[in-house]
Design an enzyme around this catalytic site. Sequence first.
Site, short mmCIF file in Angstrom:
data_model
loop_
_atom_site.label_atom_id
_atom_site.label_comp_id
_atom_site.label_asym_id
_atom_site.label_seq_id
_atom_site.Cartn_x
_atom_site.Cartn_y
_atom_site.Cartn_z
N GLU A 1 0.88 -1.17 0.00
CA GLU A 1 0.00 0.00 0.00
C GLU A 1 0.92 1.22 0.00
OE1 GLU A 1 -3.04 -0.35 3.07
OE2 GLU A 1 -2.91 -2.52 3.01
N LYS B 1 -0.78 3.63 -5.01
CA LYS B 1 -0.01 2.41 -4.84
C LYS B 1 0.84 2.10 -6.07
CE LYS B 1 -3.93 0.42 -2.29
NZ LYS B 1 -4.89 -0.70 -2.26
#
Length: 296
Positions: free
Chosen positions: A3, A54
Amino acid sequence: MPELPEVETIKRSLEKSIVGKKITGIQILLAKQFQGRKEDVLGAKITAIERRGKILKISLSSGKNLLIHFKLTGQLVWVPKAGERATLGHPIPFAGSELPAKTTHVIFEIDGPPSPKASARQGGRLFFNDLRQFGWIKVVGELDEQMTRELGNLGVEPLIKEFTVEKLSSILQSSSRPVKLVLMDQEKIAGVGNIYANETLFEAGILPTRPAKKLSNEEIKKLREAIVKVLEDGLKYGGSSAADEAYIKPTGEAGEYQKHFRVYQRAGQPCPRCGTKIQRIELGGRGTFFCPRCQK
DNA sequence: CTGCGGTCCTGAAGGC
DNA sequence: TGCCTTCAGGACCGCA
């Protein structure tokens, strides 16, 4: 799963090891994970590395860019050429195992320019590994259709000053969906995934199931602070390498943030704040963890 | 707009 | 021991 904090950690690591160097070779071992033309990449110099949500963006002197999405299990591992490694005291590659691995699907060969500084000229190989094969590498031009498709619809970056309480408030008020799903919606806020959404809501004391538009102003303020704090903590510890996760830094080292999880993957264990058992439910098909007492 | 289920894929875990 | 089923999950797609 990479992430925002994990991808940012990868970005910072690769900035030190490969920017300014030239891509002299590519081996594509699994065609579906590399979309684009090799010729747009071969011979090009790496000029910059950025992150958006991301997605990692590696800019090349050819005018093209490599966009990389790690999805669940993607990794980039940088292994300097043998021989020079000892000089630099580089950490162990790929957590002790051999590369290429079964999960290695693309290999970039990279050479440094002549330079008096050893680290600046050191060549090596950059391995793209991906066990689940959901990740991808795309070759795109600035402002072309693919670039727009991948980056154009992303929401606000949560770690920049534009991510104000007012901004978060307008995002939340536009949806009646559970607040956790809105946090994870890449078109609303870019870079927050399942781990950080769970940890953020615990930090803010808000139940994941609460309809986004029903949060009070006070709760929105707390939520914004929690998002920033949790992401910055993730970054501080170099990302999270939990038991079922494939994430590692490009140096082959694990992140440490998993040691600081308070709810994620802690179902049945005591809440670190009040001792109540952490609960797990499904929300939008994702594992969702929370303390039924601390989160309202 | 929203939710739901299927799709991609593999290794781990559980059942018998 | 070994075979079989189930499951997780980011993003996307079609459908209700």
